[in-house]
Design an enzyme around this catalytic site. Sequence first.
Site, PDB file in Angstrom:
ATOM      1  N   ASP A   1      -7.823  -0.672   1.704  1.00  0.00           N
ATOM      2  CA  ASP A   1      -8.245   0.719   1.918  1.00  0.00           C
ATOM      3  C   ASP A   1      -8.509   1.474   0.599  1.00  0.00           C
ATOM      4  OD1 ASP A   1      -7.690   0.059   4.530  1.00  0.00           O
ATOM      5  OD2 ASP A   1      -5.764   1.096   4.578  1.00  0.00           O
TER       6      ASP A   1
ATOM      7  N   GLY B   1       2.496   2.954   2.295  1.00  0.00           N
ATOM      8  CA  GLY B   1       3.792   2.890   2.980  1.00  0.00           C
ATOM      9  C   GLY B   1       4.822   2.166   2.136  1.00  0.00           C
TER      10      GLY B   1
ATOM     11  N   GLY C   1       0.818  -1.206   0.000  1.00  0.00           N
ATOM     12  CA  GLY C   1       0.000   0.000   0.000  1.00  0.00           C
ATOM     13  C   GLY C   1       0.857   1.263   0.000  1.00  0.00           C
TER      14      GLY C   1
ATOM     15  N   ARG D   1      -9.889  -8.525   6.057  1.00  0.00           N
ATOM     16  CA  ARG D   1      -8.647  -8.759   5.309  1.00  0.00           C
ATOM     17  C   ARG D   1      -8.384 -10.236   5.067  1.00  0.00           C
ATOM     18  NH1 ARG D   1      -4.479  -5.021   8.230  1.00  0.00           N
ATOM     19  NH2 ARG D   1      -3.395  -6.980   8.520  1.00  0.00           N
TER      20      ARG D   1
HETATM   21  O1  F6P Z   1      -4.094  -0.818   5.632  1.00  0.00           O
HETATM   22  C1  F6P Z   1      -4.922  -1.896   5.823  1.00  0.00           C
HETATM   23  C2  F6P Z   1      -5.485  -1.891   7.212  1.00  0.00           C
HETATM   24  O2  F6P Z   1      -6.295  -3.045   7.342  1.00  0.00           O
HETATM   25  C3  F6P Z   1      -6.251  -0.638   7.611  1.00  0.00           C
HETATM   26  O3  F6P Z   1      -7.552  -0.628   7.096  1.00  0.00           O
HETATM   27  C4  F6P Z   1      -6.178  -0.723   9.105  1.00  0.00           C
HETATM   28  O4  F6P Z   1      -6.260   0.563   9.680  1.00  0.00           O
HETATM   29  C5  F6P Z   1      -4.822  -1.313   9.356  1.00  0.00           C
HETATM   30  O5  F6P Z   1      -4.456  -1.986   8.169  1.00  0.00           O
HETATM   31  C6  F6P Z   1      -4.754  -2.299  10.495  1.00  0.00           C
HETATM   32  O6  F6P Z   1      -3.425  -2.655  10.672  1.00  0.00           O
HETATM   33  P1  F6P Z   1      -2.885  -3.875  11.528  1.00  0.00           P
HETATM   34  O7  F6P Z   1      -3.174  -5.129  10.773  1.00  0.00           O
HETATM   35  O8  F6P Z   1      -1.440  -3.612  11.649  1.00  0.00           O
HETATM   36  O9  F6P Z   1      -3.641  -3.850  12.825  1.00  0.00           O
END
Ligand code: F6P
Length: 383
Positions: free
Chosen positions: A144, A120, A118, A310
């Site tokens: 996202d 980053g 993404g 996800r």
């Molecule tokens: O960037 C994808 C994402 O799922 C965002 O929607 C969410 O804010 C973040 O990653 C959550 O991150 P992690 O899996 O590090 O908790």
Amino acid sequence: MSKKNSARQTRCIGVLTSGGDCPGLNAAIRGVVKASIGSSGIKVIGFLDGFRGLVENRTVELDDRRVSGILTQGGTILGTSRDKPHKMLIGGTRMDMTAAAVENVHRNHIDCLVCLGGGGTQKNAYHLHSVGGIDVLTLPKTIDNDVAGTDITFGFDTAMGIATEAIDRLHTTATSHHRIIVCEIMGHNSGWLALGAGIAGGADVILIPEIPYDLEAVARHLERRRMSGKRFSIIAVAEGALSRTEGEEQSSGKGKKKKESESDPLIVQHDEDGVPFHLVQEPKASQIARQLQQLTGTEARVTSLGHVQRGGSPSPRDRQISSLLGTAAAEALNRGEYNVMVAIRGDGSTTVPLAEVAGKKKMVPPDHPWLRSAELLGTCLGV
Ligand code: F6P
């Protein structure tokens, strides 16, 4: 700047996946590997766990057998991490590991490093090119959908499907109990996922970070619904949604990262010396549910979808665009076109110089057709 390296043939590439995982990563890896090996005999080396595996030189050879059967699998066979090469946590200290990353690219005789990720990841890959001097190529991945320069990111469609199904299911129980249900949807600081799923699932209220909300306006909307005989309501709220006060603080630079809950007496208590301390960090959706219950007198419940969005197998659309991006990446590599992001444009793909993508975010613009459509459907957008 993008570079057409026609003098030098691409013989070997590295592949890594970085940032939060999403459905479609394996389909994209498969696309890159199959098309690279098949059409031009390029050798493909995978780095494990994102940029950390690159810095630590943890590799796996990716051949046709290794990518067989992964098209439908969620997650990433390479593993991922949120590590940045220039700010990596080593033994509790942040260190710049750019030189080690670059050295391992050379050690493995890699002509171009392919990074799937993404916003980053786009920045990190560009850093390795602009500071480390290596050639890179990226693909836009994230549920996202906030990567600049591409029509859509892979992972978004699957996550939107999961969130939509959740809203569908919440409808039946909210109707039976005559409740408000606030459903928190991921999306980091952008509202694509909440807006897309909110429209697809017929949410009555959709709150996204791009449009700071006024809960009194939301309460008035719920009251109008009640008066018309509709005794339940579904609120789709993006995890990054902001109240008007939070929005104003953020745009004036004052309240960066400060949440409304920080000044809420139910959340912040004071010790005997008057020093404030936090009882809990209240999630956005429960804050909204609690306030709406107070404002409307209707019982409210919260559902936070979290990482369910996800997980699991990619949708057909994500499998298709991930495959397209992966194979288009192999074609770009074959042309010697480096330091670009391969993006979705219409039904096909294009390449965008990485310099134009790195550090940028695609937010929902105020004139986006999805917003207009939501308004015409009578959906409250929090104002
Ligand atoms: O960037 C994808 C994402 O799922 C965002 O929607 C969410 O804010 C973040 O990653 C959550 O991150 P992690 O899996 O590090 O908790």
